[in-house]
Design an enzyme around this catalytic site. Structure first.
Site, PDB file in Angstrom:
ATOM      1  N   ASP A   1       0.711  -1.550   0.019  1.00  0.00           N
ATOM      2  CA  ASP A   1      -0.077   0.431   0.243  1.00  0.00           C
ATOM      3  C   ASP A   1       1.187   0.897   0.318  1.00  0.00           C
ATOM      4  O   ASP A   1       0.272   2.215  -0.246  1.00  0.00           O
ATOM      5  CB  ASP A   1      -0.863  -0.071   0.965  1.00  0.00           C
ATOM      6  N   SER A   2       2.260   1.037  -0.040  1.00  0.00           N
ATOM      7  CA  SER A   2       2.996   2.176   0.185  1.00  0.00           C
ATOM      8  C   SER A   2       2.554   2.440  -1.305  1.00  0.00           C
ATOM      9  O   SER A   2       3.447   3.774  -2.454  1.00  0.00           O
ATOM     10  CB  SER A   2       4.293   1.737  -0.051  1.00  0.00           C
TER      11      SER A   2
ATOM     12  N   ASP B   1      -0.758  -6.678  -0.612  1.00  0.00           N
ATOM     13  CA  ASP B   1      -1.266  -5.128   0.967  1.00  0.00           C
ATOM     14  C   ASP B   1      -2.714  -5.323   0.722  1.00  0.00           C
ATOM     15  O   ASP B   1      -3.354  -5.084  -0.116  1.00  0.00           O
ATOM     16  CB  ASP B   1      -1.118  -4.291   0.888  1.00  0.00           C
TER      17      ASP B   1
ATOM     18  N   LYS C   1      -1.486  -9.382   2.560  1.00  0.00           N
ATOM     19  CA  LYS C   1      -0.778  -8.738   3.712  1.00  0.00           C
ATOM     20  C   LYS C   1      -1.743  -8.035   4.914  1.00  0.00           C
ATOM     21  O   LYS C   1      -2.536  -6.566   4.146  1.00  0.00           O
ATOM     22  CB  LYS C   1       0.104  -8.150   3.396  1.00  0.00           C
TER      23      LYS C   1
ATOM     24  N   GLU D   1      -1.556  -5.444   8.331  1.00  0.00           N
ATOM     25  CA  GLU D   1      -1.180  -4.931   9.346  1.00  0.00           C
ATOM     26  C   GLU D   1      -1.701  -5.186  11.063  1.00  0.00           C
ATOM     27  O   GLU D   1      -2.871  -5.011  11.173  1.00  0.00           O
ATOM     28  CB  GLU D   1      -1.106  -3.150   9.336  1.00  0.00           C
TER      29      GLU D   1
ATOM     30  N   GLU E   1       8.771  -4.373  10.934  1.00  0.00           N
ATOM     31  CA  GLU E   1       9.002  -2.606  10.339  1.00  0.00           C
ATOM     32  C   GLU E   1       9.809  -2.100  11.363  1.00  0.00           C
ATOM     33  O   GLU E   1       9.561  -2.141  12.664  1.00  0.00           O
ATOM     34  CB  GLU E   1       8.359  -2.411   9.103  1.00  0.00           C
TER      35      GLU E   1
HETATM   36  O1  KIV Z   1       3.978  -1.616   1.858  1.00  0.00           O
HETATM   37  C1  KIV Z   1       5.124  -1.483   1.789  1.00  0.00           C
HETATM   38  O2  KIV Z   1       6.063  -1.190   1.297  1.00  0.00           O
HETATM   39  C2  KIV Z   1       4.793  -2.283   2.832  1.00  0.00           C
HETATM   40  C3  KIV Z   1       6.444  -2.311   2.895  1.00  0.00           C
HETATM   41  C4  KIV Z   1       7.007  -1.592   4.027  1.00  0.00           C
HETATM   42  C5  KIV Z   1       6.861  -3.553   4.053  1.00  0.00           C
HETATM   43  O3  KIV Z   1       4.229  -2.466   3.968  1.00  0.00           O
END
Ligand code: KIV
Length: 272
Positions: free
Chosen positions: A53-54, A92, A122, A124, A191
């Site tokens: 989600d980055s 994500d 993924k 969080e 992280e």
């Molecule tokens: O969204 C992302 O890039 C991440 C990584 C930093 C693990 O969750």
């Protein structure tokens, strides 16, 4: 050309990753958000590609990861999956797509799997999201956990600083890691936590622990644009830069502008 190590051409599965931890072979993971980048990342031998989600930061210029929607991450994941032959692709789950209820979480995870062809998702968080993790795992979907600095909670944390420096938060993180393993997660991202705590997590669980800004672990993950040096201003301590794409692109595009304006491009061999 730089040396790189492609272990084999077989598709990476959760079984491969479990076995890599057992044999103490390190896992290399990077993010990707588009077809062209994912194809290169996969060909270079990466074991896991994260459609992070980055993308909200890197692709869209948002200041947090919160704004990215389910539809948007699905578009990125579809593009990435088309470029990948070997790596295990994790997508994500965006902020708001799994926190409301476990039923909503499993519905959204199923949508990601159906529409993108990703290999897993993924989420969080720790015990707070355990019910959602269990329901998604029970639906047959591989789940990667994410502890420590969880950027979707930035408004609660207030900063992107190192997490779990205090004993109470470190103890919660360790018990969250065990709970996520027991709930069926196939791997964990940790992280920005102290390196000594990462070592404790690695020893506490049988599943692979992938670090970012957390020192040595079973594997490492970085944001691909950051490690390629596309953003000249982003220089956290944990980041190793493997290229200076910012300047390479600036020079190349500057040269193109110059060639077009002087009439040098196109020349006789570059036309029909
Ligand atoms: O969204 C992302 O890039 C991440 C990584 C930093 C693990 O969750």
């Amino acid at each position: 050309m730089a040396a790189y190590l492609v272990e084999d051409t077989k598709k990476v599965t959760t079984g491969t990753l479990r076995e890599m931890k057992r044999q103490q072979r390190k896992i290399a993971m990077l993010t990707s958000y588009d077809y062209t980048t994912a194809k290169i990342v996969d060909a270079a031998g990466i074991d896991i590609i994260l459609v992070g989600d980055s993308a909200a930061n890197v692709m869209a210029g948002c200041s947090t990861t919160l704004p990215i929607t389910l539809d948007q991450i699905i578009y990125h994941a579809q593009s990435v999956v088309r470029g990948v032959k070997r790596a295990f692709v994790v997508c994500d789950m965006p902020f708001g797509s799994y926190q409301i209820s476990a039923e909503d979480a499993v519905r959204n995870a199923v949508r990601i799997m159906k529409e993108t062809g990703s290999d897993g998702v993924k989420l969080e968080g720790g015990v707070e999201i355990l019910e959602a993790v269990k329901r998604i795992v029970n639906a047959g979907i591989p789940v990667m956990g994410h502890l420590g600095l969880t950027p979707q909670s930035i408004n609660q944390f207030g900063t992107y600083g190192v997490r779990a420096k205090e004993e109470a938060e470190a103890a919660k993180l360790l018990s969250d890691a065990r709970a996520l393993e027991a709930a069926g997660c196939f791997a964990l991202v940790v992280e920005k936590i102290p390196a000594t705590l990462t070592q404790q997590v690695v020893a506490a669980v049988r599943i692979p622990v992938i670090g970012i800004g957390g020192g040595a672990a079973d594997g490492q993950v970085l944001v691909v644009d950051d490690m390629l040096g596309k953003n000249a201003d982003f220089k956290p301590k944990f980041l190793r830069r493997y290229a200076d794409l910012h300047n390479i692109m600036l020079d190349a595009i500057g040269q193109y502008v110059c060639d077009v304006k002087t009439g040098d491009f196109p020349n006789a061999s570059e036309q029909y």
